[in-house]
Design an enzyme around this catalytic site. Structure first.
Site, PDB file in Angstrom:
ATOM      1  N   ALA A  66      -9.107  -5.029 -27.619  1.00  0.00           N
ATOM      2  CA  ALA A  66      -9.613  -4.698 -28.653  1.00  0.00           C
ATOM      3  C   ALA A  66      -9.012  -3.600 -29.609  1.00  0.00           C
ATOM      4  O   ALA A  66      -7.965  -2.940 -28.978  1.00  0.00           O
ATOM      5  CB  ALA A  66     -10.927  -4.326 -28.548  1.00  0.00           C
ATOM      6  N   GLY A 109     -10.709  -7.295 -24.219  1.00  0.00           N
ATOM      7  CA  GLY A 109     -11.332  -8.264 -25.204  1.00  0.00           C
ATOM      8  C   GLY A 109     -10.522  -9.845 -25.114  1.00  0.00           C
ATOM      9  O   GLY A 109     -11.189 -10.803 -25.198  1.00  0.00           O
ATOM     10  N   GLU A 112     -11.792 -11.377 -22.117  1.00  0.00           N
ATOM     11  CA  GLU A 112     -13.015 -12.103 -22.218  1.00  0.00           C
ATOM     12  C   GLU A 112     -12.643 -12.953 -23.174  1.00  0.00           C
ATOM     13  O   GLU A 112     -13.473 -14.215 -23.050  1.00  0.00           O
ATOM     14  CB  GLU A 112     -13.825 -10.779 -23.136  1.00  0.00           C
ATOM     15  N   GLU A 132     -11.425  -1.523 -19.249  1.00  0.00           N
ATOM     16  CA  GLU A 132     -12.485  -0.563 -20.142  1.00  0.00           C
ATOM     17  C   GLU A 132     -12.855   0.572 -19.541  1.00  0.00           C
ATOM     18  O   GLU A 132     -13.021   1.479 -20.208  1.00  0.00           O
ATOM     19  CB  GLU A 132     -13.585  -1.641 -20.554  1.00  0.00           C
TER      20      GLU A 132
END
Length: 258
Positions: A66, A109, A112, A132
């Site tokens: 991200a 991300g 994910e 993260e």
């Protein structure tokens, strides 16, 4: 529809969606998340598209993660009403088969996003992980839940709590990816997988995906009831008659989706 950070390539019943921010290893900023949501809605409504392949431009990164600067500016309310999580939930529920063609880094991300797809094909140079916790936060777009369902609670805890980044071979071993292919071949291998799926009864594919998704989040008994009801519905279709007849006549079935 025109997109700034996505490229859409249509190949018959297949659409390849490429995250196109190679200068930042295809990191997902707010604009890209919004475009991904829009593309999902667009392709959901496109009856010609039956399989969606998601990848990143170049061979170094699928999605490296991200936009950290954007995360730093996110408010508490924005965090609670997590649009990124909602976008991936929407992608996971889309009425098409989705395949992640993982070419390089799929971190945070990016991992994910890959896990929100039905299937994952990784190039040999792929690296996957949820780092993260190094930033004092946790995977917030579905990572804690989807990773657990894919690899089991023990391995998910190990990967998330340590932030370890694993290679494609280990990801295949633990069930995080379905297939590993040479560098540069992830998209083509995903297309080949898509074509195998497209050769099946289209109604059966849609219903099977739904039963698999529903059943994975319920008890065995409830899942078996769903399976029985789904099979009963398929037995009332023209595709079922064509499929069984073609098998007995030793020919390739011609499905019409009815």
């Amino acid at each position: 529809m025109d997109y700034k950070n996505l490229l859409l390539e249509f190949d018959g019943k297949i659409c390849v969606v490429s995250i196109n921010r190679p200068e930042v290893r295809n990191a997902l900023n707010r604009e890209t998340w919004a475009e991904l949501a829009q593309a999902t809605d667009q392709l959901e409504k496109d009856d010609k598209v039956k399989v969606i392949i998601i990848t990143g431009t170049g061979d170094k990164a699928f999605v490296a993660g991200a936009d950290v600067a954007a995360l730093k500016e996110r408010t508490l309310i924005e965090t609670f009403f997590n649009e990124n999580q909602a976008t991936l939930s929407r992608l996971a529920a889309v009425d098409k088969v989705t395949i992640a063609a993982i070419n390089g880094f799929a971190l945070g991300g990016g991992c994910e996003l890959a896990m929100a797809c039905d299937l994952r094909v990784a190039s040999e140079n792929a690296k996957l992980g949820q780092p993260e916790l190094n930033l004092g936060i946790l995977p917030g777009a579905g990572g804690t839940q989807r990773l657990t369902r894919l690899v089991g609670i023990g391995k998910a805890k190990e990967l998330i709590l340590t932030g370890e980044i694993i290679d494609a071979a280990e990801a295949r071993q633990i069930g995080l990816v379905n297939k590993v292919v040479p560098v540069g071949e992830a998209v083509q291998a995903s297309k080949e997988m898509a074509k195998k799926i497209l050769a099946k009864g289209p109604l059966a594919v849609r219903v099977a995906k739904s039963v698999l998704d529903w059943g994975s989040n319920t008890s065995l008994d409830q899942g078996l009831i769903m399976e029985r009801l789904a099979q009963t519905i398929l037995f009332a279709t023209e595709d079922r008659t064509e499929g069984l007849t073609a098998f007995l006549e030793k020919r390739v079935p011609v499905f019409n989706g009815r």
